[in-house]
Write an enzyme that holds these catalytic residues in place. Sequence first.
Site, mmCIF file in Angstrom:
data_model
loop_
_atom_site.group_PDB
_atom_site.id
_atom_site.type_symbol
_atom_site.label_atom_id
_atom_site.label_comp_id
_atom_site.label_asym_id
_atom_site.label_seq_id
_atom_site.Cartn_x
_atom_site.Cartn_y
_atom_site.Cartn_z
ATOM 1 C CE1 TYR A 255 4.044 25.959 -46.759
ATOM 2 C CE2 TYR A 255 2.783 26.324 -48.775
ATOM 3 C CZ TYR A 255 4.007 26.164 -48.129
ATOM 4 O OH TYR A 255 5.173 26.232 -48.854
ATOM 5 C CG ASN B 132 -3.472 24.108 -52.734
ATOM 6 O OD1 ASN B 132 -4.291 23.753 -53.587
ATOM 7 N ND2 ASN B 132 -2.435 23.369 -52.396
ATOM 8 C CE LYS C 91 5.556 29.277 -47.033
ATOM 9 N NZ LYS C 91 6.941 29.599 -46.687
HETATM 10 P P1 NAP Z 1 12.214 21.195 -46.622
HETATM 11 O O1 NAP Z 1 13.069 20.452 -47.585
HETATM 12 O O2 NAP Z 1 11.230 20.445 -45.788
HETATM 13 O O3 NAP Z 1 13.182 22.075 -45.665
HETATM 14 C C1 NAP Z 1 12.638 22.847 -44.644
HETATM 15 C C2 NAP Z 1 13.744 23.599 -43.940
HETATM 16 O O4 NAP Z 1 13.167 24.384 -42.877
HETATM 17 C C3 NAP Z 1 14.770 22.666 -43.317
HETATM 18 O O5 NAP Z 1 16.057 23.207 -43.465
HETATM 19 C C4 NAP Z 1 14.353 22.659 -41.839
HETATM 20 O O6 NAP Z 1 15.490 22.461 -41.023
HETATM 21 C C5 NAP Z 1 13.831 24.083 -41.670
HETATM 22 N N1 NAP Z 1 12.921 24.188 -40.530
HETATM 23 C C6 NAP Z 1 11.644 23.750 -40.428
HETATM 24 N N2 NAP Z 1 11.155 24.025 -39.200
HETATM 25 C C7 NAP Z 1 12.143 24.653 -38.515
HETATM 26 C C8 NAP Z 1 12.260 25.170 -37.191
HETATM 27 N N3 NAP Z 1 11.242 25.115 -36.309
HETATM 28 N N4 NAP Z 1 13.426 25.743 -36.830
HETATM 29 C C9 NAP Z 1 14.479 25.804 -37.695
HETATM 30 N N5 NAP Z 1 14.419 25.338 -38.957
HETATM 31 C C10 NAP Z 1 13.268 24.755 -39.362
HETATM 32 O O7 NAP Z 1 11.343 22.305 -47.346
HETATM 33 P P2 NAP Z 1 11.597 23.155 -48.683
HETATM 34 O O8 NAP Z 1 10.716 22.600 -49.719
HETATM 35 O O9 NAP Z 1 13.051 23.327 -48.933
HETATM 36 O O10 NAP Z 1 10.953 24.541 -48.213
HETATM 37 C C11 NAP Z 1 11.712 25.707 -47.931
HETATM 38 C C12 NAP Z 1 10.772 26.899 -47.988
HETATM 39 O O11 NAP Z 1 10.210 26.968 -49.294
HETATM 40 C C13 NAP Z 1 9.587 26.780 -47.022
HETATM 41 O O12 NAP Z 1 9.286 28.055 -46.485
HETATM 42 C C14 NAP Z 1 8.473 26.321 -47.922
HETATM 43 O O13 NAP Z 1 7.207 26.680 -47.415
HETATM 44 C C15 NAP Z 1 8.806 27.058 -49.195
HETATM 45 N N6 NAP Z 1 8.196 26.503 -50.398
HETATM 46 C C16 NAP Z 1 8.446 25.220 -50.779
HETATM 47 C C17 NAP Z 1 7.827 24.743 -51.941
HETATM 48 C C18 NAP Z 1 8.046 23.334 -52.433
HETATM 49 O O14 NAP Z 1 7.343 22.926 -53.371
HETATM 50 N N7 NAP Z 1 8.994 22.582 -51.892
HETATM 51 C C19 NAP Z 1 6.954 25.568 -52.671
HETATM 52 C C20 NAP Z 1 6.729 26.861 -52.238
HETATM 53 C C21 NAP Z 1 7.362 27.333 -51.097
HETATM 54 P P3 NAP Z 1 15.538 21.428 -39.782
HETATM 55 O O15 NAP Z 1 14.531 20.365 -40.023
HETATM 56 O O16 NAP Z 1 16.961 20.983 -39.790
HETATM 57 O O17 NAP Z 1 15.231 22.286 -38.601
#
Ligand code: NAP
Length: 247
Positions: free
Chosen positions: A155, A149, A159
């Site tokens: 990122y 992307n 992934k």
């Molecule tokens: P989100 O709402 O921003 O949540 C991210 C989570 O990761 C939070 O619980 C955060 O917890 C935790 N986190 C981030 N950095 C951290 C660290 N250094 N130590 C501990 N915890 C950490 O994101 P999301 O959309 O749910 O994404 C979850 C996963 O899905 C990610 O791997 C993301 O790349 C993947 N994903 C998301 C999408 C999308 O469209 N949303 C698409 C494809 C893949 P704290 O901030 O409390 O630490």
Amino acid sequence: MIQFDLKDKTALVTGGSRGIGLAVVRAFLDAGARVWYASRTRSGAHDELEASFPGRISWLQCDVTSEAEAGAAVERVVADAGRIDILVNNAGITKDNLFFRMSLEDWDAVLRTNLTSAFLFSKPVARQMTRQKSGSIVMVSSVVGLMGNGGQANYAASKAGIIGLVKSIAREIGSRGVRVNAIAPGFIETDMTAELSEAVREKSVQAIPLSRFGSSDDVAGAVLFLASDASTYITGEVIRVDGGMGM
Ligand code: NAP
């Protein structure tokens, strides 16, 4: 019998404080599991979940980029529960920029949070699971790891790295009863996608055959499937959860 329920299973979910991770925590609790989630902040839903599922949810304060903190989190679960049946490597961040403008700092931060953290958690957990001769590790990749992307080189690399990690570990420890799989979500409504402009949203929806962004629950269903005994003959697989976007 096909078994989706997680009764008596012990699960550890990284990044379970909100978004997709929180939906996974909820799905696992609903399915009967004892759940630990590791994040820097305690979930806003923690008290409500503790009240609904007393004694089955615990928060591990943890920066997933720290080897010491990841190791301590895994040790704590094993000390309390005596085993780990399910690990979900979900914690992740974005630091988007065009490739020529991307700093080494933003590259490192994304690789460390999204990919190195999965290495740091999977190693001690896989060791425990191979001792048990059973377990399921699910890692959260992204369709971007399959397709690339513009603006997300760091990122996408993290992934895609998750997929290589999944397939390699799956080959190494499959004979010892441990399965390792990935899911690749598309656009999911969470804090991560909340800042997308209306124009980007509209354009993105046009590329999605199901014509909508997914919900965290849409993703949690696939994670539950891979974590449960409903998928006992699946390993090294990547399941897209993207409304058909990446086909
Ligand atoms: P989100 O709402 O921003 O949540 C991210 C989570 O990761 C939070 O619980 C955060 O917890 C935790 N986190 C981030 N950095 C951290 C660290 N250094 N130590 C501990 N915890 C950490 O994101 P999301 O959309 O749910 O994404 C979850 C996963 O899905 C990610 O791997 C993301 O790349 C993947 N994903 C998301 C999408 C999308 O469209 N949303 C698409 C494809 C893949 P704290 O901030 O409390 O630490």
